[in-house]
Every structure is written in structure tokens, then in C-alpha cells.
Design a protein around this motif. Sequence first.
Motif, PDB file in Angstrom:
ATOM      1  N   GLN A 188       0.834  -1.188   0.000  1.00 39.76           N
ATOM      2  CA  GLN A 188       0.000   0.000   0.000  1.00 39.76           C
ATOM      3  C   GLN A 188       0.874   1.244   0.000  1.00 39.76           C
ATOM      4  O   GLN A 188       2.076   1.161   0.297  1.00 39.76           O
ATOM      5  CB  GLN A 188      -0.912   0.005   1.226  1.00 39.76           C
ATOM      6  CG  GLN A 188      -1.949  -1.108   1.240  1.00 39.76           C
ATOM      7  CD  GLN A 188      -2.748  -1.110   2.525  1.00 39.76           C
ATOM      8  OE1 GLN A 188      -2.224  -1.396   3.590  1.00 39.76           O
ATOM      9  NE2 GLN A 188      -4.021  -0.792   2.421  1.00 39.76           N
ATOM     10  N   PRO A 194      -0.758  -5.033   2.534  1.00 41.20           N
ATOM     11  CA  PRO A 194      -2.218  -5.092   2.660  1.00 41.20           C
ATOM     12  C   PRO A 194      -2.665  -6.383   3.336  1.00 41.20           C
ATOM     13  O   PRO A 194      -2.058  -7.440   3.156  1.00 41.20           O
ATOM     14  CB  PRO A 194      -2.699  -5.020   1.202  1.00 41.20           C
ATOM     15  CG  PRO A 194      -1.547  -5.537   0.400  1.00 41.20           C
ATOM     16  CD  PRO A 194      -0.312  -5.093   1.129  1.00 41.20           C
ATOM     17  N   PHE A 198      -8.362  -6.652   3.099  1.00 41.94           N
ATOM     18  CA  PHE A 198      -8.232  -5.550   2.142  1.00 41.94           C
ATOM     19  C   PHE A 198      -8.183  -6.086   0.719  1.00 41.94           C
ATOM     20  O   PHE A 198      -8.840  -5.556  -0.187  1.00 41.94           O
ATOM     21  CB  PHE A 198      -6.977  -4.737   2.449  1.00 41.94           C
ATOM     22  CG  PHE A 198      -6.722  -3.594   1.501  1.00 41.94           C
ATOM     23  CD1 PHE A 198      -7.242  -2.344   1.759  1.00 41.94           C
ATOM     24  CD2 PHE A 198      -5.966  -3.772   0.347  1.00 41.94           C
ATOM     25  CE1 PHE A 198      -7.018  -1.285   0.900  1.00 41.94           C
ATOM     26  CE2 PHE A 198      -5.740  -2.733  -0.523  1.00 41.94           C
ATOM     27  CZ  PHE A 198      -6.263  -1.483  -0.247  1.00 41.94           C
TER      28      PHE A 198
END
Length: 226
Positions: A188, A194, A198
Motif C-alpha cells: 500500500q 495489505p 483488504f
Amino acid sequence: QLGDHTTKVTLVGGTGAGSVHEVTFGVEEYVLPRFEVIMATDQTSILTSYYNTGSSEVTGTINAVYVFGEMVKGKAHLSILRNAYYQRYISSSSEETTYQVLATSEVDLTGDEITFRLLFDKSYIYPGDSLVVEASVVDSATGERQNGTATIPVAYQGGDLTSRLELADGGSIFKPGLPALLKITLAQPGGSIPSSDFLASGGDIKLVMSQAFVSYTHSGQIARKV
């Protein structure tokens, strides 16, 4: 020597010869601080977007320590200050402060390490800002005041992921006709990995393979048998 002093400069030649300029300054005794304030925050950055609502928090610890090692007792005034750098470009006033107070609190120092938690409104911060967490400590025994600060950058929290594709064995060459084990690393903005939740909420991840043709020429002498 302590006290007020004056330095004088006289222009000897050229334009304005003979003009004199004087500057007066004071010399005072420097007193070493009796203690220092050490502040540490649990957050290394604050993630946000350009359209924020709700609140966020900053947590951490405060230590006020005498130069001889003992802990200070007194009060600490805590503040979160936003470095509102962009206001300097939209205001013509040179007197406008470049800091905005987002949160304040006060805690008692009892001679031990103190933990703190400050809540602030996220709608006031933007990517690129810096938050300064300040502790102003007053020693109850002497009235001396010392400050400690910690800076937390504000980073963009977006949905875009960066990817890195490499061979699992660390090599750099694909061998034609042989299977290859690939490693895909997703990150990210800000470098954090992540979570599975997510990734699940973001849809499918597709790996697309395409051919790349490389052309080259080779020149050299041809051996001939006589």
C-alpha cells in the motif's frame, strides 16, 4: 564578559566613506537545563486521504529526567500541532502562524513513565502535512519548564497498490521450457503490506503473461578453409 556590548563598523573608503554602523547586544550567563523531556509516539505516520471525516489518535510515552538520572515530578501540557504549510501560500499576512492546534491535554508526572492518548479531528489534516506532538513539562520543585517534541508525517491512504514481480529463488533469468516459481509482493502507499481482508474487498488479482521479442545483430569474421 556578561552585560551589554556594542560593536561599531566604520566605512573607510568608497561611496559613503566615514559612515558608522553600530549594533548593541547582550551577553548573559548560560544555565544548563536541569532535566530533559523525552517523548516517543507509537505511530510512525498518520494515513489519510483528501476527504476525511471522523477522528484519529496519537499515543505514546513521556519521560522527564534530571541530568543526574532521577525522574521529574510536575505537570506536562500536551499538544498536537499541525504544520499548516500551505496557508503561507494563500495568505498575504506574514504574521500568520504556520501551526494549527488540533488537540491538547494535561497530565501529572508522578516520577514514572507516563503514557498518553490524544484524539484529533482528521478533517483538518491532509497528505503532506506534519503533526508535531509537543510536551511542555513544568518541574513542581523548581518551576523550570522544558519541552520535548516528536514529529509524525501525514501520508496518503489510497486504494492503489504497488506490485513487484520476481523469481522466488532470487534469480533474474527465466529458463525456456522449465517451470518457474514467481513471487509477487504487494504494498500500500507508505509501504505497508495489505491485509487479506483488504485484498478480498478489492477484487481479483490477475497475472498476465505476454511475449517480448528482442532483436539484435551480430557481426564477425567467417573462417574460410583454403
